[in-house]
Design an enzyme around this catalytic site. Structure first.
Site, short mmCIF file in Angstrom:
data_model
loop_
_atom_site.label_atom_id
_atom_site.label_comp_id
_atom_site.label_asym_id
_atom_site.label_seq_id
_atom_site.Cartn_x
_atom_site.Cartn_y
_atom_site.Cartn_z
N ASP A 141 0.16 -7.54 1.60
CA ASP A 141 0.56 -6.23 1.82
C ASP A 141 2.12 -5.96 1.56
OD1 ASP A 141 0.15 -3.47 1.91
OD2 ASP A 141 0.05 -3.31 3.76
N GLY A 169 3.47 6.75 8.24
CA GLY A 169 4.83 6.90 7.83
C GLY A 169 5.55 5.65 8.32
N ASN A 170 5.24 5.07 9.15
CA ASN A 170 6.01 3.77 9.58
C ASN A 170 5.80 2.56 8.77
OD1 ASN A 170 6.03 4.81 12.96
ND2 ASN A 170 7.81 3.68 12.15
N SER A 171 4.74 2.86 8.00
CA SER A 171 4.40 1.40 6.91
C SER A 171 5.52 1.13 6.30
CB SER A 171 3.18 1.97 6.16
OG SER A 171 2.04 1.87 6.79
N GLY A 225 -6.99 -25.38 -0.74
CA GLY A 225 -8.59 -25.70 -1.27
C GLY A 225 -9.65 -26.05 -0.27
N VAL A 226 -9.66 -25.30 0.93
CA VAL A 226 -10.59 -25.43 1.76
C VAL A 226 -11.15 -24.12 2.15
CG1 VAL A 226 -9.82 -27.68 2.43
CG2 VAL A 226 -9.07 -25.34 3.64
N HIS A 266 0.87 -1.22 0.11
CA HIS A 266 0.05 0.13 0.02
C HIS A 266 0.87 1.33 -0.11
CE1 HIS A 266 0.26 0.08 4.54
NE2 HIS A 266 0.34 1.23 4.34
#
Length: 511
Positions: free
Chosen positions: A157, A255-257, A313-314, A127
């Site tokens: 992300d 800003g820490n992202s 696949g569950v 992001h």
């Protein structure tokens, strides 16, 4: 004396040969090394630092990590998500953003990143860089460099970017499996457009699922919104998000992202991704992506430019006392299998609806992140060992060979061809209703809505999680498979759904 001289001479030759061999090894082309291999050449001889459980002195860790955490600035030329995407995630979790408006003027945003190799590979959040027209990296020496995207994945992300700069400082990747609740950690990044900032706290929890990735991925882009207005058809998406965050009370702010979460030894254990806050500022609830999950994703970016994900696949529900009571079963731990993908990996291994997955690779499972993160580290063709409690009470150990996205999509198309519609279009997941629920509402059949995707069909018509669906197009349904068959009987494009709200009220919806 001559003998000693010969021995010394031989030792000298051997030492020289070893040195030349090591030099040649390091001289190999960059592309022949994985990110982890490159780190080993630098950190293999390092002595492990003070345990995080020891004295909380973070001077050395901060000094080692801070030069390798960078400030990322991005520019956008007027296209953003309609009603969501990065802006809405930032607005909800960080207290600012576009508020769902389509913005035409150039915009700027910023975040953080962590240098992983000396030649400029940098990990950050998807992001932070998604849809950016220009990505500028400000290094610790305040030098600027333009970065290009190597790969990005909204389902975790994560993003890998590259700057063409050599001899950069970088952070050693640690082992997030060894992180323990109560352990001291540091968050390093560029909050609130400040210079490099280090904050300290402890690990508050592990394997947290906060629902942010699925929410962000479910929003329509501007192009999708225009298509929806033209055709009336909402975009179909499958929720492949993997959330298994490390929770910390180390101060994390806008800003820490994309910044670093490191232990007291200065090892990278997580990539800071989000905060839960009513004010948009730190309130002691920060979340980081475990580095062990990131390693696999980043290597895929480097090799393929995208993620090669393995699928089991569950569909399942995490068990607790309330769910166990609702389903009328004795087990209150594990993952209750509510639906099986046709021709999927789990079906091939003999797993069926009503089974309970108790362990993955010998480790007990208590919630969905326990399984999803482990599968998220694996690739198509890999085998995963599961311990399954069968509906008849027996326990079986099964090896499931994960399938790739192409196999999953092929099975999905076969199902749609046979039934004329996919459950994904409803934007919900289902589990069989318990005997108690059917008795309560006086029905002989029914499925429980276990999850609703924001922005999709069920959400649009107000069908909430916990609702009971007992008829589709006048046909009774008791499982996801029956529900899908009933959907195929829709006439003139109209579908009728009959059910009960969680509060007991009835509804009939036609769309």
């Amino acid at each position: 004396m001559k003998k000693i001289g010969l021995i010394v001479l031989a030792a000298s030759f051997l030492g020289g040969a070893a040195a030349i061999g090591a030099y040649k090894l390091l001289e190999r082309p960059n592309d022949s090394f994985t990110l982890a291999d490159r780190q080993k050449t630098m950190f293999a001889s390092n002595v492990t630092g003070v345990s995080s459980a020891g004295a909380p002195d973070f001077v050395q860790a901060a000094a080692a990590v801070s030069p390798a955490v960078v400030h990322i600035k991005t520019t956008y030329q007027g296209k953003s998500s309609r009603g969501g995407g990065m802006d809405s995630m930032l607005e909800e979790f960080f207290g600012f953003g576009g508020g769902g408006r389509v913005q035409r003027q150039p915009q700027a945003a910023s975040g953080s990143g962590v240098i992983l190799t000396a030649d400029g590979y940098i990990v950050t959040n998807n992001h932070v860089v998604d849809k950016a027209d220009k990505i500028e990296v400000i290094l610790s020496n305040r030098r600027k460099a333009t970065a290009r995207v190597i790969g990005k994945d909204p389902n975790t992300d994560l993003a890998l970017i590259k700057v063409d700069v050599d001899n950069l400082p970088f952070v050693k990747m640690g082992n997030s499996d060894n992180v323990q609740v109560g352990e001291w950690v540091l968050a390093v990044g560029f909050p609130l457009d400040l210079q490099t900032t280090v904050t300290a706290g402890i690990v508050s929890a592990k394997a947290r699922n906060i629902g942010i990735l699925n929410r962000g991925n479910s929003m329509m882009t501007e192009e999708e919104y225009d298509e929806y207005r033209r055709t009336g058809q909402r975009p179909t998406r499958t929720n492949n998000s993997i959330e298994s965050f490390i929770q910390t009370d180390a101060a994390i702010n806008p800003g820490n992202s994309g910044g670093a979460l490191v232990n007291a030894a200065g090892e990278l254990v997580g990539i800071n991704a989000a905060i839960a806050s009513q004010s948009g500022r730190n309130e002691g609830y920060g979340f980081a992506i475990p580095v062990n999950l990131a390693k696999k994703i980043l290597e895929d970016f480097k090799k393929f430019g995208s993620v090669k994900r393995g699928y089991i696949g569950v569909s399942f529900r995490a068990l607790d006392a309330d769910v166990a009571e609702e389903l009328k079963i004795k087990e209150n731990t594990g993952l209750y299998v509510s639906d099986i993908s046709p021709n999927g990996a789990a079906a091939a291994a003999g797993i069926k609806e009503g089974d309970i997955i108790k362990k993955v690779e010998g480790t007990p499972i208590y919630d969905s992140p326990d399984l999803q993160e482990r599968i998220g580290r694996m690739s198509p063709g890999d085998k995963v060992a599961l311990t399954v409690l069968k509906a008849d009470g027996s326990t079986k150990n099964v090896n499931v060979t994960l399938k790739g996205e192409s196999s999953v999509m092929a099975a999905k198309k076969d199902t749609e061809k046979a039934t004329g519609v996919s459950l994904n279009k409803l934007g919900a997941t289902f589990a069989p209703a318990s005997a108690a629920q059917k008795e309560k509402f006086g029905i002989k059949s029914g499925v429980v809505v276990t999850n609703v995707v924001p922005g999709e069909e069920f959400d649009y018509y107000g069908i909430a999680k916990g609702s009971i669906i007992y008829k589709i197009n006048g046909k009774e349904v008791s499982s996801a498979a029956e529900l899908e068959k009933a959907l195929a009987t829709s006439r003139d494009g109209r579908t009728t759904i009959s059910g009960f709200n969680p509060n007991g009220g009835t509804f009939v919806i036609q769309f």
